[in-house]
Design a protein around this motif. Sequence first.
Motif, PDB file in Angstrom:
ATOM      1  N   UNK A   1       0.768  -1.196  -0.030  1.00 31.81           N
ATOM      2  CA  UNK A   1      -0.065  -0.104  -0.054  1.00 31.81           C
ATOM      3  C   UNK A   1       0.837   1.133   0.057  1.00 31.81           C
ATOM      4  N   UNK A   2       0.288   2.073  -0.678  1.00 36.13           N
ATOM      5  CA  UNK A   2       1.051   3.665  -0.728  1.00 36.13           C
ATOM      6  C   UNK A   2       1.165   4.288   0.631  1.00 36.13           C
ATOM      7  N   UNK A   3       2.562   4.535   0.667  1.00 35.27           N
ATOM      8  CA  UNK A   3       2.830   5.319   2.273  1.00 35.27           C
ATOM      9  C   UNK A   3       2.257   6.848   2.057  1.00 35.27           C
ATOM     10  N   UNK A   4       2.291   7.413   3.167  1.00 32.35           N
ATOM     11  CA  UNK A   4       1.633   8.806   3.108  1.00 32.35           C
ATOM     12  C   UNK A   4       2.797   9.594   3.380  1.00 32.35           C
ATOM     13  N   UNK A   5       3.185  10.301   2.459  1.00 28.15           N
ATOM     14  CA  UNK A   5       4.232  11.383   2.509  1.00 28.15           C
ATOM     15  C   UNK A   5       4.077  12.508   3.227  1.00 28.15           C
ATOM     16  N   UNK A   6       4.917  13.104   4.133  1.00 35.05           N
ATOM     17  CA  UNK A   6       4.792  14.325   4.656  1.00 35.05           C
ATOM     18  C   UNK A   6       4.854  15.385   3.992  1.00 35.05           C
ATOM     19  N   UNK A   7       4.377  16.842   4.418  1.00 35.66           N
ATOM     20  CA  UNK A   7       4.265  18.014   3.424  1.00 35.66           C
ATOM     21  C   UNK A   7       5.750  18.524   3.542  1.00 35.66           C
ATOM     22  N   UNK A   8       6.945  18.064   4.360  1.00 37.62           N
ATOM     23  CA  UNK A   8       7.918  18.736   4.333  1.00 37.62           C
ATOM     24  C   UNK A   8       8.814  17.853   3.268  1.00 37.62           C
TER      25      UNK A   8
END
Length: 308
Positions: free
Chosen positions: A176-183
Amino acid sequence: MVSSSVMALALLLGGQASPPQTTQLQPDPQPTEAQADLGEVTVLGRSLDSRVESFIEEVAAPPKGVGLARWHRDVCIGVANLAQPYAQFVVDRVSEVALDLGLNTGEPGCKANVMIIFANDASDVARRIVSEDPDGFRPALQHTDLGRDALDRFQNSDAPVRWWHVSLPVSADTGDLAIALSSDDEPPSLTVRGSSRLRSGIRNDLARVIIIVDMTQLGETRFSALADYLALLSMAQINPDAEVSSEASILSLFNSGTLQDAMTDWDMNYLRSLYEAPGDRPNPAYQAREIGRVMVRSKQAASDAGGD
């Protein structure tokens, strides 16, 4: 090459990997399989561990803050703007390397995720396909590519071959796709089970590779050597500025006074180690060390068995 560029765009932007019909390159239609043993360049005073570490540091080019990506799904190779016999030779060679690494290759007509475009106007083609599909080259997720400046260099490069890799952070357990942070300064994050100091639970999967070959700069390059070069680029994130001189490598094809004839044992050892080493280590340096350990162990085993 208006018709050729249109064909390349159609293939790259979601078309199928069908046999190309046009060509500007006319090599021997019966290229022979290169079997030359190039050996290795022995650097006195350097241990195998040091040589391996230096090679990985020189050639590996993952996005900032994440580990090296590799394929974890079927690889479908498309070739544009090359006559059928030569296009098929490239597809077959890339597929051969993929199979050696334990991957599956797509059937004829599959949707290409490795797109190799031959062009006389390489920079124009590069700029055109980026403008047509900017999200395909730089997805909204962070840490999937080398960044805006690198993409600008890709579009305006004067190298004989240029390439662009897109990877995705996924769960090592589920895909499953990981959740990238905004920074931009933080690696992707994902809540996973079983993570530890030795295992992050996240790996990076190759999702798309685009390679453009400038046909005006090939000179007397052997077609079989070029196919091997393209195969290596299709399987791993390689630094376009790498200057490989201390080890025998097909990567020196365009920056060495001696033309390489084929992918070397060193090259294949690197690829096999990349695909064998665990991909979900907690940081890129840890992963690189794991790849290095596998390379060293493989080279030592070959030496003990009477190989190189």
